[in-house]
Design an enzyme around this catalytic site. Sequence first.
Site, PDB file in Angstrom:
ATOM      1  N   SER A   1       3.760  -4.653 -23.561  1.00 38.12           N
ATOM      2  CA  SER A   1       3.275  -6.058 -23.739  1.00 38.12           C
ATOM      3  C   SER A   1       1.815  -5.992 -23.977  1.00 38.12           C
ATOM      4  CB  SER A   1       3.695  -6.678 -22.375  1.00 38.12           C
ATOM      5  OG  SER A   1       5.126  -7.107 -22.333  1.00 38.12           O
TER       6      SER A   1
ATOM      7  N   GLU B   1      -1.324  -1.521 -10.431  1.00 37.56           N
ATOM      8  CA  GLU B   1      -2.620  -1.992 -11.054  1.00 37.56           C
ATOM      9  C   GLU B   1      -3.949  -1.723 -10.263  1.00 37.56           C
ATOM     10  OE1 GLU B   1       0.604  -4.764 -12.090  1.00 37.56           O
ATOM     11  OE2 GLU B   1      -0.006  -3.936 -10.443  1.00 37.56           O
TER      12      GLU B   1
ATOM     13  N   HIS C   1       2.972 -16.037 -13.522  1.00 41.01           N
ATOM     14  CA  HIS C   1       2.251 -15.062 -14.425  1.00 41.01           C
ATOM     15  C   HIS C   1       1.144 -15.932 -14.973  1.00 41.01           C
ATOM     16  CE1 HIS C   1       5.613 -12.766 -13.072  1.00 41.01           C
ATOM     17  NE2 HIS C   1       5.243 -11.710 -14.242  1.00 41.01           N
TER      18      HIS C   1
ATOM     19  N   HIS D   1     -17.389   5.304  17.336  1.00 44.18           N
ATOM     20  CA  HIS D   1     -17.037   5.116  15.634  1.00 44.18           C
ATOM     21  C   HIS D   1     -18.396   4.449  14.938  1.00 44.18           C
ATOM     22  CE1 HIS D   1     -14.871   4.105  11.950  1.00 44.18           C
ATOM     23  NE2 HIS D   1     -15.137   2.888  12.164  1.00 44.18           N
TER      24      HIS D   1
ATOM     25  N   GLY E   1     -16.853   3.293   0.571  1.00 44.65           N
ATOM     26  CA  GLY E   1     -17.159   2.384   1.507  1.00 44.65           C
ATOM     27  C   GLY E   1     -15.869   1.631   1.881  1.00 44.65           C
TER      28      GLY E   1
ATOM     29  N   HIS F   1     -22.470   5.149  11.955  1.00 43.36           N
ATOM     30  CA  HIS F   1     -21.008   5.718  12.295  1.00 43.36           C
ATOM     31  C   HIS F   1     -21.298   7.063  12.626  1.00 43.36           C
ATOM     32  CE1 HIS F   1     -20.131   2.194   9.965  1.00 43.36           C
ATOM     33  NE2 HIS F   1     -19.223   1.896  10.732  1.00 43.36           N
TER      34      HIS F   1
END
Length: 666
Positions: free
Chosen positions: A388, A415, A477, A266, A124, A35
């Site tokens: 929890s 998360e 869940h 690119h 990356g 690139h």
Amino acid sequence: MTMTAEKMPTVSSSEMANAIRFLAVDAVEKANSGHPGMPMGMADVATVLFTRFLKFDAKAPRWADRDRFILSAGHGSMLLYALAYLTGFEDVDLDQLKNFRQLGSRTAGHPEYGHVAIAETTTGPLGQGIANAVGFALGEKMLAAHYGKDIVDHHTYVICGDGCLMEGVSQEAISIAGHHRLDKLIVLWDDNEICIDGATSLSVSDDQLARFRASGWKALRVDGHDQEAVAAAILEAQSADRPTLIACKTTIGFGAPTKAGSEKSHGSPLGAEEIAGARANLGWHYAPFEVPAHILAAWRQAGARGAAARAAWEARLGALDVEQSKAFLDRINGVIPAAVAGLAAAFKRKVVAEKPGWASRKSSLEALEVLTAAIPQLIGGSADLTHSNFTITKSTRPVTPADASGSYIHYGVREHGMAALMNGLALHGGFIPYGGTFLVFTDYARPAIRMAALMGLRVLYVMTHDSIGLGEDGPTHQPIEHLASLRAMPNLWVFRPCDAVETMEAYELALARTDGPSLLSFSRQGLPTLRTGADENLSAKGGYVLAEATGARKVTLIATGSEVTIAAKAREILEGKGIGTALVSMPCCELFDRQDEAYRRGVLGIGTVRVAVEAASPYGWERYVGDNGIVIGLSGFGASGPAEKVYQHFGITAEKVAAAAEARLK
């Protein structure tokens, strides 16, 4: 002929930038892969940063108070490799540039942590670098709160591209950075309005400056090819009271006669004709990979200018009292206090004596109470599931925007951002991070978990609610395929302890490991203490015989986590019928697979009927049970209901396990 320093001609900053450009162009052309556009576009920005602002010493690339530079737009790796060569990093010479992207070279297609010293992280997958950088910056602020600015006082700089800002993890990360007012974090955005498909207007029309400001950042815009404007912006950012985004308006493939400003520069080589035109346009009349001595000397001077700052820092560190200096170095180097082994042993002896019936997430909490009190670099957190996951302890205080001296991070419902920030904390040095969420939500964190495994980072994932045993929350869940998919990831140790003894053993093994991450999977439902001894860390073998058969072994039951209790009851049923049955606990398949063949055959009972039971996908267990064995698990998704009834509904019961074994004895 080598010129003396006195006779060397004056070097312009544009010449220094062109050295980056054409090393990148030549390396990509020789590799016929890469690139070139991004290094050509951001060369001016990088020149300003590395020659005027970045605190580093190319001859001592890992000193603790250096500034961190993260190339989040990792596809532009030749920008980084060119800077490494020019500034004098010893592990990147011209041969490495000439072997860019070739098998066995350190100059991989995307920067890899541990391959070249200038790479602070592996980048990356877009967005990971900027999220790691937030971890770096938060780590700097946290360590400074403990040791003061004489010992910890450095910036984190990032070059990112449009793709980094399109990835969702970037929003999670910049939101956390703004919340914690990480004023030492400066992001230089390569604002070239080009992505692989063409103009960014094909897919995005965000006002990025408004977006960052809304997240609590300072945001500036400059001409990325005006080096003085870039320098002024960085200077302004350094005095800000919050993180700063500097939008650097650039031209991708700057200088190329027909491909500048186009996606054509690119992701592929420019070609000989285009390169010749770029050389003519920018006045670079040198052969491929040639950097004139006076330009290289100027760059080497930039690479050495941080030596004085490093020496001054070393003097300040040396002036500390011996205990304080040792504590800092031990923390930076990840040294676990010697007392931890005795504390863990005492915990296990107490558990064996008292036999609590804790859920393994509660066992995890009790283990963490011991460990966080004894290990200063053990830094906890949770993605808004603290109570929890049971991840906060009596000795961990929250890290807040006003007080970074705590050791517990509230990541919010982020998360992916949490896992990527944990990577940054681990890479920064001084931290062994652990973070919690439900096991099913490893789906959100997975790209960052994979990067931790790829980089070999000591990061711990505390994953609770690990089966259909979470009950009423239902199939959205209840993790099914997650254990199998995580076990398939190279260099990730997955632990599923059956009781509090195995839980502490798993933590001991994860903390002792320095070459990769560990994931600990814990139950919501209560479990009995099954271990009767704790003198040896049996989990270190990955799998072991928890209860041997009475008489000749005919059946071997293999289980993990909460299902070891079910298998133990199935063993009682079979033993009651005179069928010699052994119970194997398999807390970590990865460690079991490392044992020698004789050990594995002895544990598995080759020639016996083998039944594996786990309340999850059976995928992968076939290799342990053999052709005459069976895996009791789930082939579909779960269901909502009380845990005991859900287990019965899916046939994961002691009676079903015993019956499956008996059927294969006939």
